[in-house]
Scaffold this motif. Structure first.
Motif, PDB file in Angstrom:
ATOM      1  N   HIS A 283       2.617   1.804  -3.410  1.00 34.35           N
ATOM      2  CA  HIS A 283       1.512   2.178  -4.172  1.00 34.35           C
ATOM      3  C   HIS A 283       1.492   3.954  -4.169  1.00 34.35           C
ATOM      4  O   HIS A 283       1.243   4.620  -5.104  1.00 34.35           O
TER       5      HIS A 283
ATOM      6  N   LEU B  78      -6.629   3.366   0.984  1.00 24.91           N
ATOM      7  CA  LEU B  78      -6.166   3.355  -0.220  1.00 24.91           C
ATOM      8  C   LEU B  78      -7.053   4.459  -1.067  1.00 24.91           C
ATOM      9  O   LEU B  78      -6.135   5.467  -1.483  1.00 24.91           O
TER      10      LEU B  78
ATOM     11  N   ALA C 108      -7.394  -3.730  -6.061  1.00 24.77           N
ATOM     12  CA  ALA C 108      -7.091  -4.254  -5.041  1.00 24.77           C
ATOM     13  C   ALA C 108      -7.991  -5.345  -4.394  1.00 24.77           C
ATOM     14  O   ALA C 108      -7.910  -6.244  -3.808  1.00 24.77           O
TER      15      ALA C 108
ATOM     16  N   LEU D 227       0.766  -1.160   0.123  1.00 19.88           N
ATOM     17  CA  LEU D 227       0.220  -0.103   0.119  1.00 19.88           C
ATOM     18  C   LEU D 227       0.939   1.315  -0.074  1.00 19.88           C
ATOM     19  O   LEU D 227       0.652   2.196  -0.811  1.00 19.88           O
TER      20      LEU D 227
ATOM     21  N   THR E 298      -1.300  -2.088  -5.591  1.00 18.26           N
ATOM     22  CA  THR E 298      -2.236  -2.458  -5.159  1.00 18.26           C
ATOM     23  C   THR E 298      -2.957  -3.947  -5.357  1.00 18.26           C
ATOM     24  O   THR E 298      -3.495  -4.669  -4.549  1.00 18.26           O
TER      25      THR E 298
ATOM     26  N   SER F 284      -7.496   1.827  -8.512  1.00 15.61           N
ATOM     27  CA  SER F 284      -6.643   1.392  -7.480  1.00 15.61           C
ATOM     28  C   SER F 284      -7.320   0.442  -6.608  1.00 15.61           C
ATOM     29  O   SER F 284      -7.068  -0.658  -6.286  1.00 15.61           O
TER      30      SER F 284
END
Length: 607
Positions: free
Chosen positions: A177, A214, A236, A174, A186, A232
Motif C-alpha cells: 500500500h 500506516l 484497515a 502494508l 489496507t 486508508s
C-alpha cells in the motif's frame, strides 16, 4: 581493471539469470525436505498443545461456549480440526494429521516470506542495492528453514508458525500500500491482522500499532493529505474489526467486561509482578505480588498440605486448570511493578542475546558483506527512500512488546525476520553483487541440506526404537493401554500427582479420553519422592478418592516403585511406561497386577 570488471559483470549476469530459474526447484526442495519432518519429527507435545487440541474438539462438536477462551484463541484449533476431519483421524493417530497441518502452515509461511521480501524490494527506489528481489527470496526462505528446525518445528502443536505467516502477510500488504497507494491493500492488511488476532491475542495490540504506523507514514514521510491517510487507516481498521470483532464480543460477554484476551495481562502478573502462577487462592495475599486479585471462581482447594485441588467446576478440557487458566484466575489485574520490570528486563536482555547467538548465520553473512564494502543506507528522505522505516520499526516493536514480559524464541522469530530481511534489503554496493548472490545461494542451499541430514538421523533413531513414525509416543500408547486394562473408560474422570504427569505431559489423558479433575500438586521431579515424604499420605489419597475419580496417576521412577513400601503399595504400572495408577473407584472385576520392579523402559530413552 577493465577486464576484471567485465568478468565480474558477466558472472553477475550469469548468476542473476540462474537464480530465478532455479528458484522453483529450490522451493520444491525445501518443501520436500520439510514434508519429511511431518513424518519423522519426534513427539514434542506438552500442555499447551493439549489445550489447542481440546478447543479443536469443541469446535468440531459446535460447543461454542467452551471454544471462547481468554488464553487460547480459536483459529489454530480450527485448523487442527480441519486436518483431523480431512484425514479421518482418531485420537490414537490424530498427531499425524496435526503434523500435516503444520506442514501446510509451513508452506503458507513460504508464500508469506516471498510476499514480504518482494514487497520490500518493490518499495525501494532504483539504486545500487546489493541484493535484488530473487536474492532476498532465497535469504528469507533459508532463514525460515532455520526457524522451522529450531523453534517452529512441525512436531510442536502450537500456533506461532501460523501467527508468523499472517503477520508477514499483513506487513507485506502494508508495504505494498505504501508503494501503490491502493486502498485494497489496507483492507488485506486489516483482514490478515484480524486472522492473526484469532490466532493469538498479541495481534490485537500489534494490529492497532500497524494501523497507526500506516497513517503516520503516509502523512508524515510520504506527505499524503491527512484525509487520505486517515481513509486508508479506517479501511484497515474496519476490515480488522469485521474479522476480530465477533470473537472480542463473545469474549467480552463471557467475562462481563471489554476483553480481547488475557494472556498478556496474566503473563505480566506472573513474570513481572510476581503473582503466583499455579493454584492461587483468595486468602493467599502473600502470593498476590503486585497485582490486584479478586478471584471470581478460584480452584476449589480440597486440602492445604499437600495441596489438593478440584477442577470440576470447569466442564471443558482434558486438564481444565491449563485449558483455560483465565477462568480460575479471573479478576487478576496486574499493576506496574518497577522492580519486577527491571528484574525481568535484565533477564529478557540475556534471552535476546541468546536468541541472536542461536541464529548466527545472518549475523555472520551481514558482517561479511559489510567487510567486503557494502553499507547500510539509512535514508530518512520522504517517500519510498525511507522504505526501511516501517518493516524495521515493526520488527523492533514485536521484540519490545515481548521484551516487557517474556522473550521466547518462538514468539519473536517473526520480528527477527522483519529486522534481518530489512537490513539486508538496505545494503548498497552493486560492485560485489555477483559475490553476494553466490554467498546467499550457498547459504540458502546449505540450510535445507543440513535439515536433510538431521531428518536422516531422526529416521535412523526411530528405526532403532522400532517406531513407525515420529509422532508415535510409546509412553502414551502404553499408558492408555494400561488404563484400559484397569477398566478406565473414555468419559471417566481421573486424578493426577506431580508436575510431569499433570501439567507438562498430559497427552496420555487426552488419548484415553479421560479428564483430570483432581490434582495433588507436586511441582518438581518424579512424584515418588514427594509421595514418600508426605506425612498424611493416607488422608490425602482418601480426599482424592471422595471426588469420584477412577484412578490417581503419576509419573514415577520405576526403580523405586517396588510395591513393598507404604508409599508404593497398590500402584499399578501402566503398560511399559513411567506412568503408574493407584485404583480409587474402579468397577468390581477390574484387572490389576503387582507393580513391576526393574529399570526404566528403553522406549523412554529420550526422557
Amino acid at each position: 581493471m577493465a577486464l576484471v570488471e567485465e568478468g565480474d559483470a558477466a558472472d553477475s549476469g550469469a548468476l542473476q539469470r540462474l537464480m530465478p530459474r532455479f528458484f522453483p526447484a529450490y522451493c520444491l526442495l525445501v518443501a520436500a525436505i520439510t514434508f519429511g519432518y511431518a513424518l519423522y519429527d519426534p513427539f514434542q507435545i506438552d500442555g499447551d498443545a493439549v489445550a489447542y487440541m481440546d478447543i479443536g474438539e469443541l469446535i468440531r462438536g459446535h460447543i461454542w461456549a467452551g471454544v471462547v477462551n481468554g488464553y487460547w484463541h480459536p483459529l489454530y484449533p480450527a485448523c487442527l480440526t480441519l486436518g483431523r476431519v480431512l484425514f479421518h483421524s482418531t485420537r490414537e493417530n490424530e498427531l499425524h494429521a496435526y503434523y500435516l497441518v503444520n506442514f501446510a502452515i509451513f508452506l503458507l509461511q513460504m508464500v508469506a516470506i516471498v510476499c514480504f521480501t518482494d514487497a520490500i524490494a518493490a518499495l525501494r527506489t532504483t539504486g545500487d542495492f546489493l541484493l535484488g528481489k530473487t536474492e532476498l527470496r532465497y535469504l528469507g526462505l533459508g532463514l525460515l528453514v532455520v526457524a522451522s528446525q529450531r523453534e517452529l518445528s512441525l512436531g510442536k502443536v502450537r500456533p506461532d508458525a501460523l501467527l508468523q505467516a499472517l503477520l508477514l502477510f499483513a506487513m507485506s500488504s502494508l508495504l505494498t500500500h505504501l508503494r501503490t497507494g491502493l486502498v485494497r491493500y489496507t483492507g488485506l492488511m486489516g483482514f490478515a491482522l484480524g486472522l492473526a488476532y484469532l490466532t493469538k491475542s498479541f495481534a490485537f495490540l500489534f494490529g492497532l500499532i500497524c494501523i497507526a504506523v500506516l497513517i503516520a507514514f503516509r502523512w508524515w514521510w510520504q506527505e499524503t493529505p491527512a484525509a487520505r491517510a486517515l481513509l486508508s487507516g479506517t479501511v484497515a481498521l474496519v476490515c480488522f474489526a469485521v474479522v476480530a470483532g465477533p470473537y472480542v464480543t463473545a469474549l467480552s460477554r463471557q467475562k462481563g467486561r471489554f476483553n480481547f484476551g488475557e494472556s498478556g495481562a496474566l503473563n505480566y502478573a506472573w513474570y513481572v509482578g510476581g503473582t503466583e502462577k499455579m493454584h492461587l487462592e483468595p486468602w493467599q495475599t502473600e502470593k498476590f505480588g503486585a497485582a490486584e486479585v479478586k478471584l471470581k471462581h478460584p480452584e476449589k482447594q480440597l486440602m492445604e498440605s499437600p495441596g489438593i485441588y478440584s477442577y470440576a467446576q470447569l466442564p471443558y478440557g482434558t486438564y481444565p486448570d491449563w485449558f483455560d487458566t483465565t477462568f480460575f484466575n479471573d479478576q487478576i489485574k496486574p499493576k506496574t511493578a518497577i522492580k519486577g520490570e527491571i528484574r525481568r528486563g535484565s533477564r529478557n536482555v540475556v534471552l535476546v542475546f541468546r536468541y541472536v547467538l542461536n541464529h548466527p548465520e545472518p549475523v555472520v553473512l551481514l558482517a561479511l558483506f559489510v567487510a567486503l564494502g557494502a553499507g547500510l543506507s539509512f535514508n530518512w528522505r520522504s517517500g519510498a527512500d525511507a522504505f526501511w522505516v516501517v518493516p524495521l520499526g515493526l520488527g523492533v516493536v514485536i521484540w519490545a512488546i515481548y521484551g516487557t514480559v517474556n522473550v521466547e524464541e518462538r514468539y519473536v522469530t517473526v520480528g527477527y525476520l522483519a529486522i534481518v530481511l530489512t537490513l539486508f534489503a538496505m545494503l548498497r554496493n552493486g560492485r560485489i553483487r555477483a559475490l553476494a548472490g553466490a554467498m546467499i545461494l550457498i547459504f540458502a542451499v546449505m540450510e535445507p541440506m543440513e535439515s536433510l541430514r538431521k531428518l536422516a538421523e531422526m529416521r535412523r533413531q526411530e528405526s532403532v526404537k522400532h517406531l513407525s513414525a515420529g509422532w508415535v509416543h510409546p509412553e502414551t500408547v502404553e499408558a492408555v493401554k494400561g488404563l484400559n486394562q484397569l477398566g478406565v473408560k473414555p468419559g471417566d474422570s481421573v486424578a493426577c500427582i506431580g508436575w510431569r504427569g499433570c501439567l507438562y505431559d498430559q497427552y496420555w489423558a487426552r488419548v484415553a479420553g479421560v479428564r483430570i479433575l483432581t490434582e495433588i500438586y507436586a511441582p518438581d521431579g518424579p512424584a515418588d519422592g514427594y509421595l514418600e515424604a508426605m506425612p498424611n499420605r493416607a488422608e490425602a489419597i482418601e480426599t482424592v478418592r471422595r471426588q469420584g475419580d477412577k484412578v490417581l496417576v503419576g509419573y514415577f521412577n520405576e526403580a523405586r516403585m517396588t510395591g513393598r513400601t507404604a508409599a508404593t503399595e497398590g500402584w499399578q504400572q501402566l503398560g511399559e511406561s513411567h506412568l503408574y495408577a493407584l485404583p480409587l473407584n474402579l468397577p468390581s472385576g477390574a484387572q490389576t497386577k503387582p507393580a513391576k520392579v526393574g529399570h526404566a523402559p528403553s522406549m523412554s530413552d529420550e526422557d
